[in-house]
Write an enzyme that holds these catalytic residues in place. Structure first.
Site, PDB file in Angstrom:
ATOM      1  CE  LYS A   1      -4.265   1.296   0.462  1.00 38.72           C
ATOM      2  NZ  LYS A   1      -5.168   1.066   1.675  1.00 38.72           N
ATOM      3  CG  HIS A   2      -0.186   4.697  -0.113  1.00 41.52           C
ATOM      4  ND1 HIS A   2      -0.816   5.285  -1.247  1.00 41.52           N
ATOM      5  CD2 HIS A   2      -1.353   4.730   0.736  1.00 41.52           C
ATOM      6  CE1 HIS A   2      -1.966   5.714  -1.146  1.00 41.52           C
ATOM      7  NE2 HIS A   2      -2.532   5.138   0.388  1.00 41.52           N
TER       8      HIS A   2
ATOM      9  CG  ASN B   1      14.804   6.017  10.405  1.00 42.60           C
ATOM     10  OD1 ASN B   1      15.680   5.854   9.707  1.00 42.60           O
ATOM     11  ND2 ASN B   1      14.524   7.263  10.878  1.00 42.60           N
TER      12      ASN B   1
ATOM     13  CG  HIS C   1      15.765   7.950   1.641  1.00 42.53           C
ATOM     14  ND1 HIS C   1      17.000   7.704   1.404  1.00 42.53           N
ATOM     15  CD2 HIS C   1      15.402   8.570   2.810  1.00 42.53           C
ATOM     16  CE1 HIS C   1      17.423   7.642   2.838  1.00 42.53           C
ATOM     17  NE2 HIS C   1      16.595   8.164   3.395  1.00 42.53           N
TER      18      HIS C   1
END
Length: 538
Positions: A289-290, A432, A538
């Site tokens: 999800k996302h 993180n 990231h």
């Protein structure tokens, strides 16, 4: 020094009287040539294209008749001649150009049809070095660029898909082509040669192991126009680079609505994750999800793996992406359709499973034909203002041999297996990243937080929520292991994991306070291993 322009205005309509056809891909060529000839266009062609046109009974002039020079050097030299390039580059309304063309007997060419040697296909085929070099086209790009530069008078076609629109435009304008049409063809032609040269330069850099070439080019072909990007006010398109790595770009969509920008991004993330797990060893399922996993698990079957993955965070799984490392079977399909899912991607699908998925018409089903290799090299590209950040793909895979036990207690064999599993998942979680795992399944995931301790607490909180949803007395983090994508800068993140019930920890190590973190683990009887590998994402 820039070349000064004579500022001669381009005409709108230019009649097409002579056409040069020099193609590698002969799809639709004969029918196209026949239609041009029927419209009274004189045809000039080269090599195999000329033979194919002549074999169909269509009058065609060989380019060697035009140049007065035969094709030489195995066809390497055939169109690189003033009789060709003068015909393409001559400005028809410039008296000096007119005089030069008359003096040298150069007749203008109004339409050029070129598609290039299949360098990209030959490179992907695994051909040897000499064969790849031989498929670097020289004359083709030269003609394409010459024609595109002189689009004021010349139309350049580089794609068989443009045959029909061009014939339609000729019919609409009684044998002529408009300036706007020629400009659009020129823009597409320059983009094609740019992508072609990008593929060649990338191959050289890869072959010569040049990690950071002075000039870096990227190219791709439009696969589809998205309804919008990440948000409705953003335009977006999906481009294929030609990389044959199995995934969303190479997959066949068997059913469902068009993939959105976010669907493609999330599906890629999901399939790359399940590629970490060898299908001959276990079935694996990832729910995304996302771009973050909300559940990942291994099992003896896809159904078992899916149910274990779903149990990690059933709330977030709603409207998610499901990826698996084996052929989707009916048993797993029946479970997946019970929860609203946007996309399913698998290496293949059984007939029975496909029939089950078909009942959900909007559910997108993709078959990739294989799994991405987690070890394979490649590039990751990210745009920033005024530039591109380019790095190698994170293809580090940590094995049991890479683990260094740093605590007094050594992990049990079962803990070692779960630690490896959790670290593979953490590689695909936004930093993180904290991942709790137990019995080959994630039981809590904390992603994308500014503080590692916050990620640890969020993962534990999600595990509590999942336990309540399942009617369990305590969260599955009790007796679990925990993975961190980077080192713990302080002992607080580790203590939070211990509080959640973790009994073993895997992390890269390398902090100035490693000794403090190790001491905290020893104090609580926790086993900890270092990998020496960080997986920031990231």
């Amino acid at each position: 020094m820039a070349v000064a322009s004579k500022k001669i205005p381009a005409p709108d309509l230019v009649p097409v009287r002579r056409a040069l056809l020099s193609v590698s891909d002969k799809t639709g060529l004969v029918d196209f040539a026949a239609a041009l000839a029927h419209s009274g266009v004189e045809l000039i062609s080269t090599g195999g294209a000329a033979k194919a046109i002549a074999a169909a009974g269509i009058a065609v002039r060989d380019v060697s008749d035009l140049t007065g020079f035969p094709e030489i050097m195995d066809g390497r030299v055939k169109t690189l001649h003033p009789a060709v390039h003068g015909a393409l580059l001559g400005i028809r309304d410039d008296p000096e150009h007119q005089d030069a063309m008359r003096e040298h007997g150069i007749e203008p060419i109004d339409l050029v049809v070129v598609n290039l040697y299949p360098f990209e296909d030959v490179r992907r085929s695994g051909a040897d070095h000499a064969s790849i070099v031989e498929n670097i086209d020289i004359g083709g790009p030269a003609m394409v660029r010459a024609s595109a530069k002189n689009h004021a008078y010349v139309a350049i076609v580089t794609d068989p898909e443009d045959y029909a629109p061009l014939l339609n435009a000729l019919e609409m304008n009684i044998g002529s082509l408009s300036l706007e049409f020629r400009q659009k063809l020129a823009a597409k032609a320059f983009a094609r040669t740019a992508a072609y040269d990008a593929a060649i330069s990338a191959w050289f850099a890869e072959t010569l192991e040049i990690e950071n070439p002075v000039w870096r080019a990227f190219g791709g072909k439009l696969e589809s126009v998205m309804r919008y990007g990440e948000n409705p006010h953003q335009q977006a398109g999906f481009y294929l680079t030609g990389d044959r790595r199995p995934g969303v770009a190479t997959a066949r969509q068997l059913q469902g609505k068009q993939l959105s920008y976010n669907n493609i991004n999330d599906t890629d993330a999901a399939f790359e994750l399940v590629g970490e797990f060898d299908p001959s060893r276990s079935a694996a399922v990832a729910i995304i999800k996302h771009a973050n996993p909300c559940g990942v698990a291994e099992g003896k079957s896809l159904k078992e793996a899916y149910l274990k993955a779903l149990a990690c965070d059933p709330v977030s799984a709603f409207g998610g992406i499901v990826a698996m490392n084996r052929t989707l079977d009916a048993e797993a399909a029946e479970e997946i359709v019970k929860t609203f899912t946007e996309v399913i991607i698998a290496p293949d699908v059984s007939h029975d499973a496909q029939a089950i998925i078909a009942a959900k018409k909007n559910l997108r089903l993709l078959v990739a034909g294989g799994l991405p290799d987690p070890h394979s090299p490649g590039l990751s590209v990210k745009s920033v203002a005024g530039g591109l950040l380019v790095q190698g793909r994170d293809n580090a895979v940590v094995t049991a041999r890479d683990l260094k036990v740093v605590t007094k207690r050594t992990p049990t064999p079962q803990e070692i297996a779960n630690l490896q599993f959790a670290f593979r998942v953490a590689k695909h979680v936004k930093s993180n990243a904290i991942v709790y795992a137990k019995d080959g399944a994630t039981v809590g995931i904390g992603a994308g937080q500014m503080s590692r301790v916050d990620s640890s607490r969020i993962a534990a909180r999600k595990a509590l929520d999942a336990a309540e949803a399942a009617g369990l007395a305590e969260p599955l983090t009790k007796g679990s292991v925990v993975a961190s994508d980077a080192f713990f800068p302080f002992a607080d993140g580790l203590l939070s994991a211990i509080e959640a019930g973790a009994t073993a920890v895997i992390q890269p190590g390398g902090s100035m306070r490693d000794d403090e973190v190790i001491a905290a683990a020893d104090e609580h009887g926790i086993a900890m291993v270092f990998t020496g590998v960080r997986h920031f994402r990231h």
